[in-house]
Design an enzyme around this catalytic site. Structure first.
Site, short mmCIF file in Angstrom:
data_model
loop_
_atom_site.label_atom_id
_atom_site.label_comp_id
_atom_site.label_asym_id
_atom_site.label_seq_id
_atom_site.Cartn_x
_atom_site.Cartn_y
_atom_site.Cartn_z
CG HIS A 126 -2.06 0.98 1.06
ND1 HIS A 126 -3.34 0.74 1.49
CD2 HIS A 126 -2.10 2.21 0.49
CE1 HIS A 126 -4.11 1.78 1.21
NE2 HIS A 126 -3.36 2.70 0.60
CG LEU A 139 5.53 4.38 -5.72
CD1 LEU A 139 6.07 3.30 -6.66
CD2 LEU A 139 6.63 4.83 -4.75
CG ASP A 161 -2.37 5.01 3.08
OD1 ASP A 161 -2.11 5.25 1.88
OD2 ASP A 161 -3.40 5.41 3.65
CG PHE A 214 -7.50 12.85 4.27
CD1 PHE A 214 -7.78 12.79 5.62
CD2 PHE A 214 -8.50 13.30 3.41
CE1 PHE A 214 -9.03 13.16 6.10
CE2 PHE A 214 -9.75 13.68 3.88
CZ PHE A 214 -10.01 13.60 5.24
N GLY A 215 -3.04 12.24 4.53
CA GLY A 215 -1.94 11.33 4.24
C GLY A 215 -0.60 11.76 4.77
#
Lengths: 426, 311
Positions: free
Chosen positions: A59, A62, A304, A322-323
């Site tokens: 997960h 890239l 993730d 998000f992230g």
């Protein structure tokens, strides 16, 4: 003269072969070979180190094509190598999204030129990740995708999800799902609980994930075909998956490092480096997830890895994407929490969760040290205490909540097809 | 050492009881300025204050403007429509420009929770939160608490009800944090969708029956209720809201004679409060507005001025 490498005197852990012993590991021509004592042309001393199959993260974002200001094949895979990963599975929410054979081919060619670890592709389940009509799954399969997902998005229409799972079965492809019910989650950006009430931020309740996990269990049963639930954040989801697996349903779940390392209380400073989807939850959820890892309910660990440029993240928290990044930190976090501090699992099981388990889920011929297998190997120092400095990160982006955190254990050397692609600087 | 060492006021949640009391005491000293014929002191002479309102507001902006003028600061007003945020500039860049224009104080009203803190951590200017989404509206909380303390001489032990749309209310949050720190008993009242039981984790009591608590409270603070625009799934309609949670004449009759009726404004007559009750002898709604000036003077002076209160 042909290069023959002996990795000497390490603790060789190969969960696929139930192997855990102090031994030498031999490689030649990019493959693992049976020992041929005295014939080595190169020796790597692994005394005090663990020698394991190169880690697999199924997960990872890239960001190419289309978002090379966040990450590139070169930078993303360097970060992977620095984290001990020899294989990463790229998510399809690029620009354009990976919903056509042409895009998959482009990614594979770019990876072949620039990536320092193996890059495998997922294809979109639906065109443009819109959740409305099926992507050309057959062409995606022929182009070499290893799984299907609309990650970043969740198919809300149950009929479309059902047909996608049924159709994917024809190709033996696992469908992976980002579990989020849009009507319940709305514009939620953090776990709905005491902290969202305190901070006045819109809540993202556990039920928003659990409803889709439950839906996926029912569809996996209906279609008798596997569905993999990505980045499980809620303790309730763990319970649902545990019960379903006990009934033999082909459902699986994965865990991101941040979901067992941090709680929603870390949002108190409104720092968008603690904002990801699904959100950080409570200590109760962490306990349930750790229990799920320990009892075999949750079989995949991942990052993730979601790089974003600082100017994109450094905005009002409800406007920030998000992230967070994670490839370089995830192994250390999982090792430190699961093996060292909590002793929820042992080191061989941790290695399995990063190698033989993801290889089995996606039917990859990786994640083992069997003779004849690709010589993807990681050397791990399980006793090394180290502190993460985001400014030393190989990723193009620095959006991490873990700057300055210290953990025990990390990869010190990463080998892909017999070639060392990364070594920890002394 | 002074009790107050902060350059910013972003919320009451992060303040100590001593810091809140310091601001209230400072406000009491400043209140006298407004009662003179010459309503001005030189406390912030030569300082530049920017009212940076990314969400529309008239009363809060005006109150800050009056407070700044009474302290002899120079005031610039910037509204959302006139700002570069409309042209895609980030909040951080816009604020850095305000700082480069040598603004000493930036009063920020913004729809995002945490936006004031975001600027406070990045700018040398004093940042005063004039409302950040549903998070906090600390000067409103302070002026409510100031008004209560002025009437009762204390906060500790008082029973205070806050009624209405708590979930989305920054006014409610600042009141809750401030009142609890000063020892009040706080009860939140409203429909279960807008006042979920989980608020009790913050240390308050939750009630869904206004009638049950009327006789025991010393203060009832009514929040403005919004329905047409954004709350359709939270309650069926204003008529039902009034029948369950409106401070009607019949309900007001059950209050203690000493009970204060408060509202942060602007009021919806006939919705959260009966029109006559809003104008009645227990209502301190307009005193809240007047006290708001003194409280904001105290905040501006404490964050951007010197030590001690000028007389």
């Amino acid at each position: 003269m042909k290069k023959i490498t002996r990795i000497a005197n390490g603790r060789v852990i190969d969960p696929a072969n139930h192997r855990d012993e102090t031994a030498d590991l031999w490689m030649a021509d990019g493959k693992i070979i049976d020992p041929i004592p005295g014939k080595e042309t190169e020796t790597i001393d692994a005394t005090g180190l663990v020698v394991a199959p190169g880690l697999i993260d199924i997960h990872v974002h890239l960001r190419e094509p289309g978002q090379s200001h966040k990450e590139t094949m070169a930078s993303g895979t360097r970060a992977a190598a620095a984290g001990g990963f020899t294989t990463v599975v790229a998510m399809p929410n690029t620009n354009p999204s990976a919903d056509s054979a042409a895009t998959i081919t482009w990614i594979k060619e770019k990876a072949a030129r620039e990536a320092c670890v193996n890059v495998l592709c997922t294809g979109a389940i639906t065109k443009g990740l819109k959740g409305e009509e099926l992507a050309p799954v057959g062409s995606l399969f022929n182009a070499g995708v290893v799984a299907l997902t609309d990650d970043g998005h969740c198919i809300q229409n149950n009929e479309i999800m059902r047909r996608a799972v049924e159709y994917a079965r024809m190709f033996g492809l696992t469908v992976m799902d980002h579990c989020q019910d849009y009507s319940i989650v709305g514009d939620g950006i953090m776990h709905e609980g005491e902290w969202s009430l305190r901070l006045g931020l819109p809540g993202w309740p556990r039920a928003g994930e659990e409803m889709i996990v439950a839906r996926n269990i029912m569809l996996a049963e209906l279609c008798d075909s596997p569905i993999h639930c990505q980045h499980i954040s809620s303790g309730g989801s763990v319970r649902l998956i545990r019960e379903a697996r006990a009934r033999g349903i082909k459902i699986s779940g994965e865990v991101c490092a941040h979901h067992i390392a941090l709680t929603d209380a870390t949002l108190a400073a409104f720092d968008s480096n603690f904002k990801m989807n699904p959100p950080l939850r409570t200590q109760e959820d962490i306990e349930a997830i750790i229990a799920g890892i320990a009892d075999g309910t949750l079989t995949i660990l991942c990052s993730d890895h979601a790089p974003h440029a600082s100017y994109e993240k450094e905005v009002e928290i409800d406007h920030a994407p998000f992230g967070i990044t994670g490839l370089e930190t995830e192994f250390a976090i999982f090792h430190d929490i699961l093996v060292q501090k909590r002793q929820a699992i042992d080191l061989p099981r941790l290695i399995a969760l990063f190698t033989s388990e993801p290889a089995a889920l996606l039917k990859l011929d990786r994640g083992t040290l069997s003779s004849g297998a690709a010589a993807d190997v990681v050397l791990i120092d399980p006793k090394l205490d180290w502190t993460f400095d985001k400014n030393q990160s190989a990723s193009l982006s620095k959006n991490t909540p873990f700057h300055g955190h210290t953990w025990r254990g990390r990869a010190v050397r990463t080998i892909v097809s017999g070639e060392t692609v990364w070594t920890l600087a002394a | 050492m002074s009790t107050w060492t902060r350059k910013d006021l972003t919320g009451l949640d992060e303040l100590t009881a001593a810091e809140i009391t310091f601001l209230l005491d400072t406000a009491r000293a400043f209140k006298g300025v407004g009662e003179r014929s010459l309503k001005k002191v030189p406390a912030l002479r030569g300082k530049t204050l920017v009212n940076f309102f990314v969400e529309p507001s008239t009363r809060t902006r005006t109150s800050f403007e009056v407070a700044a003028m009474r302290l002899s600061a120079d005031v610039v007003n910037i509204s959302a429509t006139a700002s570069s945020l409309q042209k895609g500039e980030t909040l951080k860049d816009t604020a850095l420009n305000l700082q480069a224009l040598q603004a000493d104080i930036i009063v920020l009203r913004h729809s995002s929770p945490g936006s004031s803190r975001f600027l406070a951590e990045r700018l040398d200017s004093s940042i005063i939160n004039a409302g950040d989404g549903a998070h906090e509206h600390p000067t409103q909380g302070l002026l409510d608490i100031f008004t209560i303390r002025e009437k009762f001489g204390r906060i500790e032990g008082l029973n205070i009800a806050i009624v209405g749309d708590i979930l989305f209310s920054r006014v409610a949050r600042s009141n809750i944090f401030g009142l609890l720190k000063l020892g009040a008993n706080v009860t939140l009242v409203g429909p279960s969708t807008l006042v979920p039981k989980s608020f009790e984790k913050l240390g308050v009591r939750v009630s869904h029956r206004l009638d049950d608590i009327l006789a025991e409270v010393d203060v009832v603070n009514l929040l403005r209720i919004q329905h047409e625009r954004q709350r359709k799934e939270y309650f069926p309609g204003l008529g039902e809201y009034v029948s369950l949670f409106g401070l009607t004449k019949a309900r007001a009759a059950k209050l203690k004679p000493s009970c204060l009726i408060m509202h942060p404004g602007p009021i919806n007559r006939g919705v959260e409060i009966d029109s006559d009750i809003a104008d009645g002898h227990q209502s301190v709604i307009l005193e809240q507005v007047t006290n708001g000036i003194a409280v904001r003077m105290a905040v501006l002076y404490s964050c951007a001025g010197g030590a001690g209160v000028p007389t």
